[in-house]
Design a protein around this motif. Structure first.
Motif, short mmCIF file in Angstrom:
data_model
loop_
_atom_site.label_atom_id
_atom_site.label_comp_id
_atom_site.label_asym_id
_atom_site.label_seq_id
_atom_site.Cartn_x
_atom_site.Cartn_y
_atom_site.Cartn_z
N SER A 5 0.85 -1.18 0.00
CA SER A 5 0.00 0.00 0.00
C SER A 5 0.89 1.24 0.00
N TRP A 6 0.27 2.40 -0.02
CA TRP A 6 1.07 3.60 -0.04
C TRP A 6 1.45 3.99 1.37
N ALA A 7 2.48 4.80 1.48
CA ALA A 7 2.96 5.19 2.79
C ALA A 7 2.20 6.41 3.27
N GLY A 8 2.18 6.59 4.59
CA GLY A 8 1.61 7.80 5.13
C GLY A 8 0.19 7.60 5.62
N LEU A 9 -0.40 8.73 6.10
CA LEU A 9 -1.68 8.63 6.80
C LEU A 9 -2.88 8.49 5.88
N GLY A 10 -2.76 8.95 4.65
CA GLY A 10 -3.93 8.99 3.75
C GLY A 10 -4.37 7.62 3.29
N LEU A 11 -4.03 7.36 2.03
CA LEU A 11 -4.47 6.14 1.37
C LEU A 11 -4.06 4.88 2.11
N ASP A 66 0.24 21.15 4.23
CA ASP A 66 -0.01 19.93 5.02
C ASP A 66 -1.31 20.04 5.81
N ASP A 67 -1.55 21.23 6.39
CA ASP A 67 -2.78 21.41 7.17
C ASP A 67 -4.01 21.28 6.28
N LEU A 68 -3.91 21.82 5.08
CA LEU A 68 -5.04 21.72 4.15
C LEU A 68 -5.32 20.26 3.81
N MET A 69 -4.23 19.51 3.52
CA MET A 69 -4.42 18.13 3.12
C MET A 69 -4.90 17.27 4.29
N ALA A 70 -4.51 17.67 5.53
CA ALA A 70 -4.95 16.92 6.70
C ALA A 70 -6.35 17.36 7.12
N MET A 71 -6.91 18.32 6.37
CA MET A 71 -8.24 18.89 6.63
C MET A 71 -8.30 19.58 7.99
N PRO A 120 -12.22 29.95 -9.13
CA PRO A 120 -11.28 29.40 -8.14
C PRO A 120 -11.82 29.44 -6.71
N LYS A 121 -12.40 30.58 -6.33
CA LYS A 121 -12.88 30.72 -4.95
C LYS A 121 -14.01 29.71 -4.70
N ALA A 122 -14.89 29.57 -5.69
CA ALA A 122 -16.02 28.64 -5.56
C ALA A 122 -15.51 27.21 -5.40
N ALA A 123 -14.40 26.90 -6.08
CA ALA A 123 -13.85 25.55 -5.99
C ALA A 123 -13.36 25.26 -4.58
N ALA A 124 -12.65 26.25 -4.01
CA ALA A 124 -12.15 26.07 -2.63
C ALA A 124 -13.32 25.92 -1.67
N ASP A 125 -14.38 26.73 -1.88
CA ASP A 125 -15.55 26.63 -1.01
C ASP A 125 -16.23 25.28 -1.14
N ALA A 126 -16.34 24.80 -2.38
CA ALA A 126 -17.02 23.53 -2.61
C ALA A 126 -16.28 22.40 -1.90
N LEU A 127 -14.97 22.43 -2.01
CA LEU A 127 -14.18 21.36 -1.38
C LEU A 127 -14.35 21.41 0.14
N GLN A 128 -14.33 22.62 0.70
CA GLN A 128 -14.47 22.73 2.14
C GLN A 128 -15.85 22.28 2.58
N SER A 129 -16.86 22.63 1.82
CA SER A 129 -18.21 22.25 2.24
C SER A 129 -18.36 20.73 2.17
N PHE A 130 -17.67 20.11 1.23
CA PHE A 130 -17.69 18.64 1.17
C PHE A 130 -17.04 18.05 2.42
N ILE A 131 -15.89 18.64 2.79
CA ILE A 131 -15.17 18.14 3.96
C ILE A 131 -16.01 18.32 5.22
N ASP A 132 -16.72 19.49 5.31
CA ASP A 132 -17.56 19.74 6.48
C ASP A 132 -18.68 18.72 6.62
N ASN A 133 -19.11 18.18 5.49
CA ASN A 133 -20.24 17.24 5.53
C ASN A 133 -19.84 15.78 5.63
N LEU A 134 -18.58 15.54 5.86
CA LEU A 134 -18.13 14.15 5.90
C LEU A 134 -18.84 13.36 7.01
#
Lengths: 282, 413, 294
Positions: free
Chosen positions: B90-96, B214-219, B399-413
């Motif tokens: 598998s891949w290394a690290g916390l994600g996959l 890193d903080d962004l990727m770690a959400m 661009p701004k809408a894209a960042a917002d969309a991603l964050q709103s997805f993360i908020d709804n996890l």
């Protein structure tokens, strides 16, 4: 031929119609020509010559390379094996069940029949995940049984439906005489019903073979292991890995498609009669 | 199996103890890994296994190789059942890869790390991922891969670019110069999603810096309120609007590679594994290489690990095999088959192709890395990350809408 | 022994059991299970599925950035499937219903794509749509026309996928219509001709009423078939670019089997299942009543 000429003379519009149909047919057949031509060309030629240019330098080795790279001997065997088990088995189960529903009095026949007819309409694509969960729980992921059982389940409704209406059309006198003679239902089914339904069984057989041969979505979730892949999975993975090897990719398409095409060309009339049976009764 | 039983029967009166050991030794190591597109890697695995079998009579190393997606599903299947592999890739690290560790698929290897002194042999950057977890060390490095910009020297010359860009501004200037000559600066294949993502990953590193990235990727940091996230999307849009070989959304990564080789675009953002493919398809001398100038001191890349599975009935043997696998001797002899460079720090490099030398210099120059987005995020967030990247790259989303969309997805996890 | 066999031989349930059991376990149970899991949160890894009530539905209806795209695409796709393949199929069937040269060969040509695996159709068309070297790109370039990014453009990709679907499906409708046209009464047509009725009038007042049941069947089958569209989208675009060609069946699959969110995937499945059942039940009633009248 003279008849045709006569009708055309009587009705010039027919000639227009005929030409239109020919044009349409050429459009319909063009993709096949394009695929076969590409499958015989090298990458350099594909990028430099027109789509319908005949290959100047034939590259039959595309087939060879694609066959080996894609592991098609394995997936070809798996497809043959799964079809060879599933198709006869499914038709046998359906025929026996259809006979019981049509000719044996039973309290729940109506209910069972309704449930089964309902199944002819439900797309299994909706339920891939729960089917996977179920097969996985049984420990049958990556096994032939794990694929064949759901195939059977989703093949039964249509076949029972068609055979049921066929059996119901068989005159009562035929089976009643035998019952009086002391024959059991299984004997009647085997001796009387099977022989007269051979043409419709043949039609169902061919239709089911093509459907099984072509099935992709279910195999995608059940057969995770490459050694158990059927041809459609092999083709999809080949496209994923070698989408820039155009000649080989098209050779792989031909390899996957050819058996079904041959079966179709040989048994053409059964296709039409099978579909028509479904349509008229359906 | 049959044979050892028969032998035991024959020797029943004599040496019962020998039979017992023979019985224990007749065992399998089930190794689940992916199908490597590079055939040499597949062959190397087989032959390393055969060597190990020769040294350990009665041991049978059985490989099960699957395509990437199928491999991931197979691991999930195994996680829910009683059986499974002894070793899995598998891949290394916390994600996959971390997802499986957190689900209890991996056995902690602290004892083995001590027993075999693995840390002495391993490249520190590659081995660092084993320490990512709260409890225990997990996995042993398999390969170590970097990603950088390959460029076509002829096309760079044509555009009058004389030196490799060292800052992001110089890179943009180079892309502009190429564009003026009518040369698309870079090629991507949009159908596979992860290809265009690479550009987004490196731009994020450039715009946000290491920590924020890193903080962004770690959400942990919010995509919608961290301005550099939207900036990065805007930068991505600049690239896709001006410098991509078009069309790109409808082609795959392999197709974009063919186009790169055919000289239709000047650059490609690819891993060190491309050297081999490139040498098969074209003349290596016509290509150069430089890390994407992010301005941070980190290399873009990732490590692949082999984990000892919690389903294994004999983790000692599995660890022994992994020890053999990463040993200096084996890594030296199979150098170049699985990746251009080894995870073993004692391996010596000789007779390398110029681009491989360059890769080794790059690996030497960095001691930290940042990983691909699809390995940092959990699977469902990755799907959304792909989607917003594609929307921005094909000009359907601001661009701004894209960042917002991603964050709103993360908020709804 | 043989007496026992004789007795068993007349039990209908014994005849029914194999088919019904397989059907119930592998077709009906998953339908129940998908409904259950749609009220749960499950990643496919944990031993326990946690009950979350309507949260998954709330999510897909209100927050999921892709669900409504998939929903609308499914509606568009279904709508187009009800128009194009049946209409072209009917036109071809009417043409091929005449005694013309090469009739059976022509019929074979139009039917051929039907028997090809949808995934192979997808692979074929993906290659034809290749924006650099594909059939269409090369032809357009030869004619000096600009080449669109067929499958890469968000607003048109779905329609290019649909073209491949039409190519495959037309033969299916055609064969059904050909069978239906057999039931048109020749003597009625001839009588109308003698009365001086034009082609359109004959078609409208003689042919159409006679094939009305066939039209219904073709439309229902096309509709059911279109809801199943999975392979061809999976193979051509995989739902991309940027999920713009997602469909409900594929999205349910992606949520469950790729993102491993079985709950949300289950909720999408249930939505599609409810739509299907809402169409299927009235149709079954209609066809059952037809059967009774016969």
């Amino acid at each position: 031929m003279r008849d045709h000429l006569n009708t055309i003379r009587k009705d010039p519009l027919l000639l227009v119609l005929w030409l239109a149909l020919i044009c349409f047919a050429v459009i319909w057949i063009a993709p096949f020509a394009f695929i076969v031509f590409t499958s015989l060309k090298g990458n350099g030629e594909i990028m430099s010559t027109g789509p319908f240019a005949l290959p100047t330098e034939l590259r039959p080795d595309n087939y060879d390379v694609a066959w080996n790279r894609g592991g098609f001997s394995r997936s070809f065997f798996n497809s043959v094996f799964v079809s060879a088990v599933k198709v006869p088995l499914g038709i046998a189960l359906s025929a026996i069940a259809a006979y019981a529903l049509a000719k044996m009095p039973g309290r729940f026949n109506r209910l069972v029949f309704l449930l089964i007819v309902f199944g002819t309409m439900i797309p299994f694509q909706v339920m891939l995940a729960p089917i996977f969960t179920l097969v996985n729980k049984m420990g049958l992921v990556d096994s032939y049984a794990g694929l064949i059982l759901p195939y059977l389940a989703f093949g039964v409704p249509f076949q029972v439906f068609i055979l049921h209406s066929f059996f119901r059309g068989v005159p009562k006198e035929l089976s009643e005489a035998a019952l009086i003679d002391g024959a059991g239902h299984f004997t009647i089914f085997r001796r009387i019903f099977l022989p007269i339904s051979l043409p419709i069984l043949a039609a169902l057989f061919i239709l089911d073979f093509v459907a099984t041969w072509n099935e992709f979505a279910m195999a995608l979730v059940i057969m995770q292991d490459q050694s158990k892949w059927t041809l459609p999975l092999g083709l999809m993975s080949f496209q994923g890995q070698f989408s820039n090897e155009y000649g080989q990719l098209n050779a792989a398409i031909v390899i996957t498609v050819l058996p079904a095409v041959l079966v179709y060309l040989i048994f053409q009339r059964y296709f039409v009669s099978g579909l028509a049976a479904g349509a008229v009764k359906g | 199996m049959m044979r050892s039983k028969f032998l035991c029967g024959a020797a029943l009166l004599g040496a019962a103890t020998i039979c017992a050991t023979a019985g224990v030794q007749a065992q399998e190591i089930n190794f689940w890994t992916i199908n490597f597109s590079n055939q040499a890697a597949n062959k190397a695995l087989e032959s390393i296994a055969q060597e190990f079998e020769a040294k350990h009579p009665g041991v049978d190393v059985v490989f099960t190789q699957r395509a990437v997606d199928e491999h991931k599903t197979a691991l999930r299947v195994a996680a829910g059942s009683d059986t499974g592999p002894d070793i899995y890739f598998s891949w290394a690290g916390l994600g996959l890869g971390g997802e499986y560790v957190q689900a209890g698929m991996s056995v902690p290897l602290d004892d083995y790390y001590k027993k075999y002194n693995w840390k002495d042999e391993l490249l520190p950057t590659a081995a660092a991922f084993a320490d990512d977890f709260a409890e225990g060390m997990h996995g042993v490095p398999f390969t170590f891969k970097g990603e950088a910009l390959y460029y076509n020297k002829t096309l760079f010359e044509k555009a009058g670019i004389t030196k490799e860009p060292e800052t992001y501004e110089e890179l943009l200037a180079a892309a502009g110069a190429l564009k003026e000559q009518g040369i698309p600066a870079i090629t991507f294949g949009g159908t596979v999603n992860w290809h265009v993502m690479r550009l987004m990953d490196v731009i994020l590193e450039t715009k946000c810096g290491a920590q924020t990235h890193d903080d962004l990727m770690a959400m942990k940091a919010s995509w919608s309120t961290t301005p550099c996230a939207a900036d990065a999307f805007a930068e991505l849009k600049t690239w896709s609007d001006n410098y991509f070989l078009k069309p790109f959304m409808g082609i795959s990564q392999q197709q974009s590679f063919s186009l790169f080789v055919a000289g239709r675009a000047a650059m490609m953002l690819e891993g060190n594994w491309l050297v081999q493919q490139l040498s098969e398809a074209s003349d290596l001398n016509n290509y150069g290489l430089f890390p994407f100038p992010t301005g941070t001191k980190r290399l873009y890349g990732f490590a692949e690990y082999n984990y000892v599975s919690s389903k294994s009935k004999n983790p000692d043997l599995a660890a022994e095999f992994l020890d053999y696998f990463i040993s200096t001797d084996v890594q030296q002899r199979y150098l170049g088959t699985m990746a251009t460079s080894s995870i073993n720090s004692k391996v010596k490099y000789e007779n390398q192709r110029p681009l491989e030398v360059e890769w080794n210099e790059i690996f030497g120059a960095y001691d930290q890395m940042f990983v691909n987005g699809d390995q940092a995020f959990p699977g469902n967030v990755t799907t959304e990350y792909f989607r917003v990247i594609n929307e921005v790259a094909s000009d359907n989303m601001e661009p701004k809408a894209a960042a917002d969309a991603l964050q709103s997805f993360i908020d709804n996890l | 022994m043989s007496a026992l066999f004789r007795k068993m031989e007349d039990r209908p349930w014994l005849f029914l059991a194999p088919a019904v059991i397989v059907y119930a376990v592998f077709a009906l149970w998953p339908m129940v299970d998908v409904t259950i899991v749609s009220f749960q949160k499950w990643n496919g890894l944990d031993a326990n599925r946690q009950f979350v009530g309507l949260a998954n539905y709330q999510y897909i209806f209100l927050q999921d950035p892709v669900f409504w795209t998939a929903f609308i695409n499914t509606v568009i796709w279904t709508f187009l499937s009800l128009i194009f393949p049946p209409a072209i199929g009917l036109a071809l069937a009417i043409g091929l219903n005449r005694e013309i040269a090469g009739r059976s060969a022509l019929r074979a040509v139009f039917y051929l794509p039907v028997i090809i695996a949808p995934i192979a159709v997808a692979t074929m068309w993906r290659w034809m749509y290749d924006p650099f070297f594909g059939l269409f790109a090369q032809t357009l370039t030869e004619w000096g026309l600009p080449v669109p990014d067929f499958l890469g453009q968000k607003d048109t990709a779905l329609y290019y996928v649909f073209v491949a679907y039409v190519w495959q499906q037309v033969g299916f409708s055609m064969v059904l219509f050909l069978a239906g046209l057999q039931s048109v009464d020749r003597s009625l047509v001839e009588a109308a001709q003698i009365d001086g009725a034009g082609r359109w009038k004959i078609f409208r007042h003689v042919t159409v009423p006679a094939i009305m049941p066939t039209i219904t069947i073709v439309l229902v089958l096309s509709l059911i078939h279109s809801l199943k569209a999975f392979d061809i989208v999976y193979g051509l675009t995989g739902g991309g670019p940027a999920q713009s060609t997602q469909m409900l069946a594929l999205w349910a699959f992606s949520q469950s089997m790729k993102a491993f969110d079985f709950g949300r995937g289950g909720a999408v499945s249930v939505v599609l299942l409810v739509i299907t059942v809402a169409i299927v039940i009235p149709y079954l009633r209609w066809s059952m009543s037809r059967e009774v009248h016969e």
